[in-house]
Motif scaffolding. Structure first.
Motif, PDB file in Angstrom:
ATOM      1  N   HIS A 159       0.801  -1.212  -0.040  1.00  0.00           N
ATOM      2  CA  HIS A 159      -0.053  -0.059  -0.065  1.00  0.00           C
ATOM      3  C   HIS A 159       0.951   1.070   0.223  1.00  0.00           C
ATOM      4  O   HIS A 159       1.783   1.325   0.930  1.00  0.00           O
ATOM      5  CB  HIS A 159      -0.872   0.082   1.208  1.00  0.00           C
ATOM      6  N   THR A 193       1.575   4.192   1.081  1.00  0.00           N
ATOM      7  CA  THR A 193       1.373   5.248   2.073  1.00  0.00           C
ATOM      8  C   THR A 193       2.517   5.866   2.685  1.00  0.00           C
ATOM      9  O   THR A 193       3.702   5.544   2.390  1.00  0.00           O
ATOM     10  CB  THR A 193       0.774   4.477   3.180  1.00  0.00           C
ATOM     11  N   GLU A 245       3.844   5.511   5.556  1.00  0.00           N
ATOM     12  CA  GLU A 245       4.522   4.551   6.400  1.00  0.00           C
ATOM     13  C   GLU A 245       5.366   3.630   5.511  1.00  0.00           C
ATOM     14  O   GLU A 245       6.643   3.361   5.575  1.00  0.00           O
ATOM     15  CB  GLU A 245       3.542   3.547   7.246  1.00  0.00           C
ATOM     16  N   THR A 246       4.741   3.457   4.410  1.00  0.00           N
ATOM     17  CA  THR A 246       5.673   2.424   3.397  1.00  0.00           C
ATOM     18  C   THR A 246       6.539   3.254   2.635  1.00  0.00           C
ATOM     19  O   THR A 246       7.681   2.822   2.587  1.00  0.00           O
ATOM     20  CB  THR A 246       4.453   2.089   2.311  1.00  0.00           C
ATOM     21  N   GLU A 255      -6.383   6.177   6.392  1.00  0.00           N
ATOM     22  CA  GLU A 255      -5.125   6.362   6.133  1.00  0.00           C
ATOM     23  C   GLU A 255      -4.543   5.082   6.353  1.00  0.00           C
ATOM     24  O   GLU A 255      -3.098   4.966   6.340  1.00  0.00           O
ATOM     25  CB  GLU A 255      -4.170   7.460   6.742  1.00  0.00           C
ATOM     26  N   HIS A 302      -3.354   1.811   8.810  1.00  0.00           N
ATOM     27  CA  HIS A 302      -2.809   1.624  10.134  1.00  0.00           C
ATOM     28  C   HIS A 302      -1.956   2.848  10.521  1.00  0.00           C
ATOM     29  O   HIS A 302      -1.238   3.348   9.669  1.00  0.00           O
ATOM     30  CB  HIS A 302      -1.900   0.500  10.583  1.00  0.00           C
TER      31      HIS A 302
HETATM   32  N1  ADE Z   1      -1.524  -1.776   5.780  1.00  0.00           N
HETATM   33  C1  ADE Z   1      -2.273  -1.083   6.659  1.00  0.00           C
HETATM   34  N2  ADE Z   1      -2.014   0.080   6.919  1.00  0.00           N
HETATM   35  C2  ADE Z   1      -0.912   0.288   6.327  1.00  0.00           C
HETATM   36  C3  ADE Z   1      -0.241   1.548   6.406  1.00  0.00           C
HETATM   37  N3  ADE Z   1      -0.510   2.767   6.882  1.00  0.00           N
HETATM   38  N4  ADE Z   1       0.722   1.394   5.460  1.00  0.00           N
HETATM   39  C4  ADE Z   1       1.013   0.515   4.653  1.00  0.00           C
HETATM   40  N5  ADE Z   1       0.375  -0.662   4.631  1.00  0.00           N
HETATM   41  C5  ADE Z   1      -0.696  -0.887   5.478  1.00  0.00           C
END
Ligand code: ADE
Length: 419
Positions: free
Chosen positions: A51, A53, A55-56, A346, A348
């Motif tokens: 995903h 995002t 965080e990624t 958004e 997690h």
């Molecule tokens: N899977 C669930 N939440 C996520 C996030 N914030 N970033 C990447 N993968 C996820």
């Protein structure tokens, strides 16, 4: 640099978002520092299907800091944060192939571009890279040293491949790490699923009958959060132990066909298909809301709902479609039956992805270090990585725990001592 994103001018907003997430990812920051020093992924071609995002973004920055030559594509057509994708391309020079809302053809085109990068290591959220490489690009397998898998559904697919002797590369089940599923799946999915539902619908959870299909870590997390908001939680299960656990956790447990008659809000978190199907739609109350937080959009039989509807009003709100049935009842489908937490919210929060993605990065390093000895099978995360991640996370939260004395250690490892 080749890429396919919505709009590079969104980069400034995306960068702020990436930096905001980074504040809450101290373990990953420590891994990044280590990777910058040691360059464990030096020159390695990597493709990640995750995903896209904030965080990624911090994960792929860490892998790049470790020397990886990495490209990123989306693991779901609706989960991409376009501003983050723009920043990754513009500010961090990481090739991204992902556009929020992309159609199926574009999704697969992006996946294929990521594969044509000729990765020797892949990172999946749902096993799409690994299964497509096995089906359509078997010539890449010879050079591949391994893959990491982020989610329950992906691990199920990979274990099925292993059982059929179809798996030709080593894969690490990052999802199955305790530092992943007990936190990301439980607290992450629990909070972000409710967040997605509320952002999409603005409904009050208190007093609603909330039907949760599946009582794995994700279902447990969502049930706890829905109950905390005053929802009357009903759990549906196929596993007797989980059914018992949900009962003793204080929830009503019943088959979906009975829950269908009384639920106000339904959410599937099972990893299986057609958990909500025609007979359930037939039994539902007028105004029932239905969504999914499992990886693939197969848990709700959306095609059947379409067939049953005499009218579909798309987009009565963002991520809410109204299906009007023959008898006039209305059923609301959220996020097209795709992961509601990533479609309408958004995903997690960064604090929990910190653990999952530190584990991902360290698992990549582990694959590189152990490449000579790995076989084509599904590996669990080592205790060493689990301990590293949990110890650093606790310490980043300012929490200390006790240490066993020598006497206690001896007691635990001896069988002579007892009553
Ligand atoms: N899977 C669930 N939440 C996520 C996030 N914030 N970033 C990447 N993968 C996820």
């Amino acid at each position: 640099m080749e890429h396919d994103i919505k709009n590079p001018s969104l980069a400034e907003k995306g960068k702020k978002r990436i930096e905001w997430a980074e504040r809450d990812m101290p373990v990953l920051a420590a891994v990044k520092e280590k990777f910058e020093r040691e360059k464990p992924m030096s020159g390695m071609k990597m493709s990640a299907c995750l995903h896209v995002t904030a965080e990624t973004a911090n994960l792929v920055r860490t892998l790049k800091a470790g020397g990886a030559d990495i490209v990123l594509c989306a693991s779901n057509p609706l989960s991409t944060q376009d501003d983050v994708a723009a920043s990754l391309v513009t500010d961090y020079e990481i090739p991204v192939f992902a556009i929020k809302g992309e159609d199926k053809d574009t999704f697969f085109r992006h996946l294929n571009i990521a594969i044509k990068h000729n990765p020797i290591i892949t990172m999946d959220d749902g096993a799409d890279l690994v299964s497509t490489i096995h089906k359509d690009y078997p010539q890449l397998i010879e050079n591949m040293i391994g893959s990491m898998e982020e989610t329950t559904t992906g691990v199920i697919r990979l274990r099925a491949m292993e059982k059929d002797k179809a798996l030709k590369i080593p894969v690490v089940a990052v999802n199955d790490a305790q530092t992943k599923n007990m936190f990301d799946n439980r607290y992450g999915t629990g909070q972000s699923t409710i967040d997605g539902i509320i952002r999409a619908t603005d409904i009050l959870i208190a007093g609603k009958n909330v039907v949760i299909a599946g009582y794995g870590w994700c279902g447990r997390g969502m049930a706890a959060r829905a109950a905390g908001l005053g929802g009357h939680v009903i759990v549906t299960e196929v596993d007797p132990i989980k059914g018992l656990e949900a009962t003793m956790d204080g929830f009503r447990v019943m088959p979906m066909i009975d829950a269908a008659k009384i639920g106000d809000l339904f959410c599937t978190l099972t990893g299986d298909i057609n958990v909500i199907d025609q007979q359930h739609f037939e039994a539902m109350r007028d105004g029932a809301m239905v969504c999914n937080s499992g990886h693939f959009d197969v848990e709700i039989n959306v095609n059947k709902l379409k067939e049953m509807a005499k009218e579909v009003k798309a987009g009565v709100r963002n991520f809410v479609d109204e299906y009007v049935l023959e008898d006039g009842r209305k059923i609301y489908l959220l996020g097209e039956g795709r992961l509601i937490n990533l479609a309408a919210a958004e995903g997690h929060p960064a604090s929990v992805m910190d653990m999952s993605f530190s584990t991902q990065a360290l698992a990549s390093e582990w694959v590189v270090k152990n490449k000579e000895n790995l076989e084509p099978k599904v590996y669990d995360i080592s205790k060493e990585i689990e301990d590293y991640v949990s110890t650093l996370k606790l310490s980043s939260m300012g929490i200390k725990i006790d240490i066993l004395t020598k006497e206690q250690k001896n007691y635990l490892s001896s069988w002579q001592e007892g009553t």
